[in-house]
Design a protein around this motif. Structure first.
Motif, PDB file in Angstrom:
ATOM      1  N   MET A  27     -10.754  19.833 -11.957  1.00 20.89           N
ATOM      2  CA  MET A  27     -11.231  18.955 -10.909  1.00 20.89           C
ATOM      3  C   MET A  27     -11.716  17.654 -11.538  1.00 20.89           C
ATOM      4  O   MET A  27     -12.448  17.656 -12.503  1.00 20.89           O
ATOM      5  N   ASP A  28     -11.295  16.556 -10.971  1.00 20.83           N
ATOM      6  CA  ASP A  28     -11.693  15.235 -11.436  1.00 20.83           C
ATOM      7  C   ASP A  28     -13.045  14.882 -10.839  1.00 20.83           C
ATOM      8  O   ASP A  28     -13.308  15.137  -9.661  1.00 20.83           O
ATOM      9  N   ILE A  29     -13.913  14.278 -11.628  1.00 20.57           N
ATOM     10  CA  ILE A  29     -15.254  13.945 -11.150  1.00 20.57           C
ATOM     11  C   ILE A  29     -15.204  12.967  -9.974  1.00 20.57           C
ATOM     12  O   ILE A  29     -16.035  13.010  -9.074  1.00 20.57           O
ATOM     13  N   ASP A  30     -14.205  12.089  -9.961  1.00 18.47           N
ATOM     14  CA  ASP A  30     -14.081  11.105  -8.887  1.00 18.47           C
ATOM     15  C   ASP A  30     -13.634  11.721  -7.563  1.00 18.47           C
ATOM     16  O   ASP A  30     -13.738  11.081  -6.525  1.00 18.47           O
ATOM     17  N   GLU A  31     -13.141  12.948  -7.584  1.00 22.50           N
ATOM     18  CA  GLU A  31     -12.708  13.595  -6.344  1.00 22.50           C
ATOM     19  C   GLU A  31     -13.871  13.797  -5.383  1.00 22.50           C
ATOM     20  O   GLU A  31     -13.672  13.882  -4.180  1.00 22.50           O
ATOM     21  N   ASN A  32     -15.080  13.865  -5.912  1.00 19.37           N
ATOM     22  CA  ASN A  32     -16.244  14.097  -5.066  1.00 19.37           C
ATOM     23  C   ASN A  32     -16.813  12.817  -4.480  1.00 19.37           C
ATOM     24  O   ASN A  32     -17.691  12.880  -3.623  1.00 19.37           O
ATOM     25  N   LEU A  33     -16.335  11.679  -4.956  1.00 13.70           N
ATOM     26  CA  LEU A  33     -16.849  10.419  -4.452  1.00 13.70           C
ATOM     27  C   LEU A  33     -16.192  10.078  -3.118  1.00 13.70           C
ATOM     28  O   LEU A  33     -14.978  10.211  -2.966  1.00 13.70           O
ATOM     29  N   PRO A  34     -16.989   9.639  -2.140  1.00 17.98           N
ATOM     30  CA  PRO A  34     -16.383   9.275  -0.852  1.00 17.98           C
ATOM     31  C   PRO A  34     -15.556   8.014  -0.994  1.00 17.98           C
ATOM     32  O   PRO A  34     -15.909   7.108  -1.750  1.00 17.98           O
ATOM     33  N   ARG A  35     -14.462   7.961  -0.301  1.00 13.80           N
ATOM     34  CA  ARG A  35     -13.637   6.762  -0.296  1.00 13.80           C
ATOM     35  C   ARG A  35     -14.172   5.820   0.768  1.00 13.80           C
ATOM     36  O   ARG A  35     -14.651   6.255   1.805  1.00 13.80           O
ATOM     37  N   LYS A  36     -14.057   4.547   0.495  1.00 12.90           N
ATOM     38  CA  LYS A  36     -14.481   3.548   1.469  1.00 12.90           C
ATOM     39  C   LYS A  36     -13.555   3.594   2.671  1.00 12.90           C
ATOM     40  O   LYS A  36     -12.374   3.917   2.552  1.00 12.90           O
ATOM     41  N   ALA A  37     -14.089   3.249   3.823  1.00 10.83           N
ATOM     42  CA  ALA A  37     -13.272   3.221   5.032  1.00 10.83           C
ATOM     43  C   ALA A  37     -12.143   2.198   4.908  1.00 10.83           C
ATOM     44  O   ALA A  37     -11.083   2.368   5.491  1.00 10.83           O
ATOM     45  N   ASP A  38     -12.358   1.146   4.121  1.00  9.43           N
ATOM     46  CA  ASP A  38     -11.343   0.104   3.944  1.00  9.43           C
ATOM     47  C   ASP A  38     -10.561   0.272   2.644  1.00  9.43           C
ATOM     48  O   ASP A  38     -10.018  -0.679   2.116  1.00  9.43           O
ATOM     49  N   ASP A  39     -10.494   1.491   2.126  1.00  7.73           N
ATOM     50  CA  ASP A  39      -9.784   1.782   0.883  1.00  7.73           C
ATOM     51  C   ASP A  39      -8.321   1.358   1.010  1.00  7.73           C
ATOM     52  O   ASP A  39      -7.590   1.835   1.874  1.00  7.73           O
ATOM     53  N   ILE A  40      -7.898   0.475   0.132  1.00  8.07           N
ATOM     54  CA  ILE A  40      -6.548  -0.072   0.192  1.00  8.07           C
ATOM     55  C   ILE A  40      -5.481   0.995  -0.039  1.00  8.07           C
ATOM     56  O   ILE A  40      -4.405   0.951   0.561  1.00  8.07           O
ATOM     57  N   LEU A  41      -5.769   1.982  -0.880  1.00 10.61           N
ATOM     58  CA  LEU A  41      -4.786   3.047  -1.107  1.00 10.61           C
ATOM     59  C   LEU A  41      -4.589   3.895   0.138  1.00 10.61           C
ATOM     60  O   LEU A  41      -3.463   4.272   0.467  1.00 10.61           O
ATOM     61  N   ALA A  57      -5.044   2.876   3.205  1.00 12.19           N
ATOM     62  CA  ALA A  57      -4.308   2.035   4.156  1.00 12.19           C
ATOM     63  C   ALA A  57      -2.834   1.966   3.788  1.00 12.19           C
ATOM     64  O   ALA A  57      -1.960   1.999   4.666  1.00 12.19           O
ATOM     65  N   LEU A  58      -2.552   1.889   2.509  1.00 13.86           N
ATOM     66  CA  LEU A  58      -1.173   1.820   2.041  1.00 13.86           C
ATOM     67  C   LEU A  58      -0.381   3.060   2.427  1.00 13.86           C
ATOM     68  O   LEU A  58       0.771   2.973   2.854  1.00 13.86           O
ATOM     69  N   THR A  59      -0.998   4.223   2.292  1.00 14.83           N
ATOM     70  CA  THR A  59      -0.293   5.467   2.609  1.00 14.83           C
ATOM     71  C   THR A  59      -0.120   5.675   4.109  1.00 14.83           C
ATOM     72  O   THR A  59       0.726   6.464   4.525  1.00 14.83           O
ATOM     73  N   ARG A  60      -0.926   4.988   4.903  1.00 11.42           N
ATOM     74  CA  ARG A  60      -0.799   5.114   6.366  1.00 11.42           C
ATOM     75  C   ARG A  60       0.143   4.079   6.974  1.00 11.42           C
ATOM     76  O   ARG A  60       0.507   4.178   8.136  1.00 11.42           O
ATOM     77  N   GLN A  61       0.547   3.092   6.192  1.00  8.09           N
ATOM     78  CA  GLN A  61       1.378   2.018   6.728  1.00  8.09           C
ATOM     79  C   GLN A  61       2.708   2.557   7.230  1.00  8.09           C
ATOM     80  O   GLN A  61       3.369   3.355   6.567  1.00  8.09           O
ATOM     81  N   ASP A  62       3.096   2.103   8.409  1.00  4.07           N
ATOM     82  CA  ASP A  62       4.367   2.489   9.005  1.00  4.07           C
ATOM     83  C   ASP A  62       5.494   1.772   8.265  1.00  4.07           C
ATOM     84  O   ASP A  62       5.536   0.541   8.210  1.00  4.07           O
ATOM     85  N   LEU A  63       6.405   2.524   7.690  1.00  2.00           N
ATOM     86  CA  LEU A  63       7.503   1.943   6.928  1.00  2.00           C
ATOM     87  C   LEU A  63       8.739   1.679   7.781  1.00  2.00           C
ATOM     88  O   LEU A  63       9.664   0.998   7.331  1.00  2.00           O
ATOM     89  N   ASP A  64       8.775   2.202   8.991  1.00  3.59           N
ATOM     90  CA  ASP A  64       9.951   2.067   9.846  1.00  3.59           C
ATOM     91  C   ASP A  64      10.381   0.619  10.096  1.00  3.59           C
ATOM     92  O   ASP A  64      11.578   0.332  10.090  1.00  3.59           O
ATOM     93  N   PRO A  65       9.459  -0.310  10.321  1.00  6.58           N
ATOM     94  CA  PRO A  65       9.910  -1.676  10.604  1.00  6.58           C
ATOM     95  C   PRO A  65      10.410  -2.452   9.374  1.00  6.58           C
ATOM     96  O   PRO A  65      10.968  -3.539   9.522  1.00  6.58           O
ATOM     97  N   LEU A  66      10.258  -1.903   8.189  1.00  3.29           N
ATOM     98  CA  LEU A  66      10.640  -2.630   6.984  1.00  3.29           C
ATOM     99  C   LEU A  66      12.140  -2.551   6.728  1.00  3.29           C
ATOM    100  O   LEU A  66      12.770  -1.507   6.923  1.00  3.29           O
ATOM    101  N   SER A  67      12.687  -3.656   6.265  1.00  2.08           N
ATOM    102  CA  SER A  67      14.104  -3.697   5.908  1.00  2.08           C
ATOM    103  C   SER A  67      14.293  -3.050   4.541  1.00  2.08           C
ATOM    104  O   SER A  67      13.322  -2.775   3.823  1.00  2.08           O
TER     105      SER A  67
END
Length: 65
Positions: free
Chosen positions: A1-15, A17-27
């Motif tokens: 287990m990584d020590i950072d796994e226990n740290l809460p992620r920020k609500a505005d975490d860019i990673l 957001a990146l994983t939630r981005q809809d890829l369908d509209p992209l060429s």
């Protein structure tokens, strides 16, 4: 287990957001550009990780003496 796994992620975490981005509209060109950017970021992150591991090993070796 990584020590950072226990740290809460920020609500505005860019990673998160990146994983939630809809890829369908992209060429195909947009997807290719995105993948190239992600590959570059992975390489940058790997370099930083390698440096941190080497730095930690050097510190441990120094203090073991």
């Amino acid at each position: 287990m990584d020590i950072d796994e226990n740290l809460p992620r920020k609500a505005d975490d860019i990673l998160a957001a990146l994983t939630r981005q809809d890829l369908d509209p992209l060429s195909v060109a947009d997807l290719d550009a995105r993948m190239e950017t992600l590959r570059a970021e992975i390489a940058r992150t790997q370099q930083r990780r390698d440096y941190a591991v080497a730095h930690m090993a050097s510190a441990e070796a120094l203090f073991r003496k």
